[in-house]
Design an enzyme around this catalytic site. Structure first.
Site, PDB file in Angstrom:
ATOM      1  N   ASN A 122      -2.864   8.384  15.787  1.00  8.21           N
ATOM      2  CA  ASN A 122      -2.709   7.652  14.526  1.00  8.21           C
ATOM      3  C   ASN A 122      -2.096   8.581  13.488  1.00  8.21           C
ATOM      4  OD1 ASN A 122      -3.184   5.549  12.557  1.00  8.21           O
ATOM      5  ND2 ASN A 122      -4.941   6.726  11.823  1.00  8.21           N
ATOM      6  N   HIS A 163      -2.020   9.114   9.283  1.00  5.86           N
ATOM      7  CA  HIS A 163      -2.770   8.711   8.094  1.00  5.86           C
ATOM      8  C   HIS A 163      -2.233   9.475   6.885  1.00  5.86           C
ATOM      9  CE1 HIS A 163      -6.076   7.038   5.832  1.00  5.86           C
ATOM     10  NE2 HIS A 163      -6.236   8.223   5.283  1.00  5.86           N
ATOM     11  N   MET A 212      -3.711  -1.744  10.777  1.00  9.63           N
ATOM     12  CA  MET A 212      -4.872  -1.770   9.898  1.00  9.63           C
ATOM     13  C   MET A 212      -6.062  -2.491  10.528  1.00  9.63           C
ATOM     14  SD  MET A 212      -3.527   0.206   7.877  1.00  9.63           S
ATOM     15  CE  MET A 212      -4.172   0.475   6.248  1.00  9.63           C
ATOM     16  N   ARG A 213      -6.381  -2.092  11.746  1.00 11.36           N
ATOM     17  CA  ARG A 213      -7.594  -2.579  12.421  1.00 11.36           C
ATOM     18  C   ARG A 213      -8.290  -1.394  13.066  1.00 11.36           C
ATOM     19  NH1 ARG A 213      -8.830  -7.651  13.759  1.00 11.36           N
ATOM     20  NH2 ARG A 213      -9.903  -6.967  15.615  1.00 11.36           N
ATOM     21  N   ILE A 214      -9.594  -1.498  13.156  1.00  8.39           N
ATOM     22  CA  ILE A 214     -10.329  -0.433  13.852  1.00  8.39           C
ATOM     23  C   ILE A 214     -10.218  -0.694  15.346  1.00  8.39           C
ATOM     24  CG2 ILE A 214     -12.590   0.645  14.172  1.00  8.39           C
ATOM     25  CD1 ILE A 214     -13.236  -0.405  11.307  1.00  8.39           C
ATOM     26  N   VAL A 215      -9.768   0.309  16.074  1.00  9.26           N
ATOM     27  CA  VAL A 215      -9.620   0.164  17.526  1.00  9.26           C
ATOM     28  C   VAL A 215     -11.014   0.226  18.160  1.00  9.26           C
ATOM     29  CG1 VAL A 215      -8.661   1.248  19.588  1.00  9.26           C
ATOM     30  CG2 VAL A 215      -7.276   1.099  17.500  1.00  9.26           C
ATOM     31  N   GLY A 272       6.359  -1.224   8.508  1.00 10.65           N
ATOM     32  CA  GLY A 272       6.980  -0.631   9.684  1.00 10.65           C
ATOM     33  C   GLY A 272       7.963   0.483   9.413  1.00 10.65           C
ATOM     34  N   SER A 273       7.806   1.202   8.278  1.00  9.94           N
ATOM     35  CA  SER A 273       8.741   2.313   8.059  1.00  9.94           C
ATOM     36  C   SER A 273       8.493   3.431   9.083  1.00  9.94           C
ATOM     37  CB  SER A 273       8.654   2.852   6.627  1.00  9.94           C
ATOM     38  OG  SER A 273       7.445   3.520   6.402  1.00  9.94           O
ATOM     39  N   ASN A 274       7.247   3.633   9.476  1.00 13.23           N
ATOM     40  CA  ASN A 274       6.980   4.649  10.505  1.00 13.23           C
ATOM     41  C   ASN A 274       7.470   4.196  11.881  1.00 13.23           C
ATOM     42  OD1 ASN A 274       5.390   7.166   9.567  1.00 13.23           O
ATOM     43  ND2 ASN A 274       4.519   5.478   8.385  1.00 13.23           N
TER      44      ASN A 274
HETATM   45  C1  GAR Z   1       1.538   4.576   6.463  1.00 13.90           C
HETATM   46  O1  GAR Z   1       1.552   5.340   5.287  1.00 13.90           O
HETATM   47  C2  GAR Z   1       0.397   4.999   7.369  1.00 13.90           C
HETATM   48  O2  GAR Z   1       0.141   6.365   7.308  1.00 13.90           O
HETATM   49  C3  GAR Z   1      -0.744   4.197   6.806  1.00 13.90           C
HETATM   50  O3  GAR Z   1      -0.182   2.928   6.565  1.00 13.90           O
HETATM   51  C4  GAR Z   1       1.178   3.118   6.142  1.00 13.90           C
HETATM   52  C5  GAR Z   1       2.048   2.154   6.908  1.00 13.90           C
HETATM   53  O4  GAR Z   1       3.355   2.178   6.394  1.00 13.90           O
HETATM   54  N1  GAR Z   1      -1.856   4.145   7.714  1.00 13.90           N
HETATM   55  C6  GAR Z   1      -3.114   4.143   7.312  1.00 13.90           C
HETATM   56  O5  GAR Z   1      -3.451   4.116   6.141  1.00 13.90           O
HETATM   57  C7  GAR Z   1      -4.148   4.183   8.427  1.00 13.90           C
HETATM   58  N2  GAR Z   1      -5.446   4.330   7.916  1.00 13.90           N
HETATM   59  P1  GAR Z   1       4.563   1.641   7.269  1.00 13.90           P
HETATM   60  O6  GAR Z   1       4.184   0.235   7.714  1.00 13.90           O
HETATM   61  O7  GAR Z   1       5.730   1.615   6.308  1.00 13.90           O
HETATM   62  O8  GAR Z   1       4.776   2.573   8.420  1.00 13.90           O
END
Ligand code: GAR
Length: 189
Positions: free
Chosen positions: A106, A108, A89-92, A14-16
């Site tokens: 999203n 990425h 991390m699931r396909i919508v 959840g850093s984003n």
């Molecule tokens: C992030 O780097 C995001 O871009 C990636 O998961 C990480 C989650 O980090 N998403 C994907 O790879 C989607 N295919 P976070 O939980 O610290 O935000």
């Protein structure tokens, strides 16, 4: 005028999520965290910030449609009009896609279409790529596909480790995602 309401979907650290809710000038209210992993660290972050959570384990539902229908009901009930995927991390599937047409984006950690799917930072590192980056895009039915809204690249240096690369990629993510969210939401007000 009341502010636009959005939900963040996340599965992990959840850093984003935190970067979005802590952004100074976010143009919408994050009214809900949707998480598919009971016990994920992101849930603690939502609780700490007083953001309501919807934690649904897909395994508890007979089908993907049932699982997503439950989410759609809750999003409608909460007046949510935008969905931001942040490490979800699931396909919508079709149920969510149809209910929130062109309203789900999203982030990425690569320059799509390069290195889609899981562990994109590691994929780029192992491939010996000289550049990688971050992409924000509308989602469609594919894995990390859909129209691109913004991309930012960075150089992978010979002395980078996976950890130093991840730190730099995530620093870009945390700055870029709130910016793109603001551009989209303000355009649609
Ligand atoms: C992030 O780097 C995001 O871009 C990636 O998961 C990480 C989650 O980090 N998403 C994907 O790879 C989607 N295919 P976070 O939980 O610290 O935000």
């Amino acid at each position: 005028m009341s502010r636009v309401k959005a939900a963040v979907f996340a599965s992990g650290t959840g850093s984003n999520f935190e970067a979005i809710i802590e952004a100074d000038d976010l143009a919408c209210d994050i009214a809900l965290l949707v998480c598919n992993k009971p016990g994920a660290v992101v849930i603690d972050k939502a609780v700490k910030h007083g953001i309501p959570t919807l934690i649904l384990d897909p395994k508890a539902y007979a089908s993907k449609e049932d699982y997503e229908q439950k989410i759609v009901e809750k999003l409608h009930e909460s007046g949510i009009t935008w969905v931001f995927l942040a490490g979800y991390m699931r396909i919508v599937g079709k149920t969510l896609l149809h209910a929130f047409d062109r309203k789900i984006i999203n982030i990425h950690p690569s320059l799509l279409p390069n290195f889609p799917g899981k562990d994109a930072i590691e994929q780029a590192y192992q491939a010996g790529a000289e550049q990688t980056g971050v992409t924000v895009h509308f989602i469609d039915e594919g894995i990390d596909t859909g129209p691109i809204l913004a991309q930012e690249s960075l150089t992978i240096y010979p002395d980078d480790t996976k950890e130093t690369l991840q730190t730099r990629v995530q620093a870009i993510e945390h700055r870029l995602y709130p910016q793109v969210i603001n551009q989209l939401v303000l355009k649609n007000l």
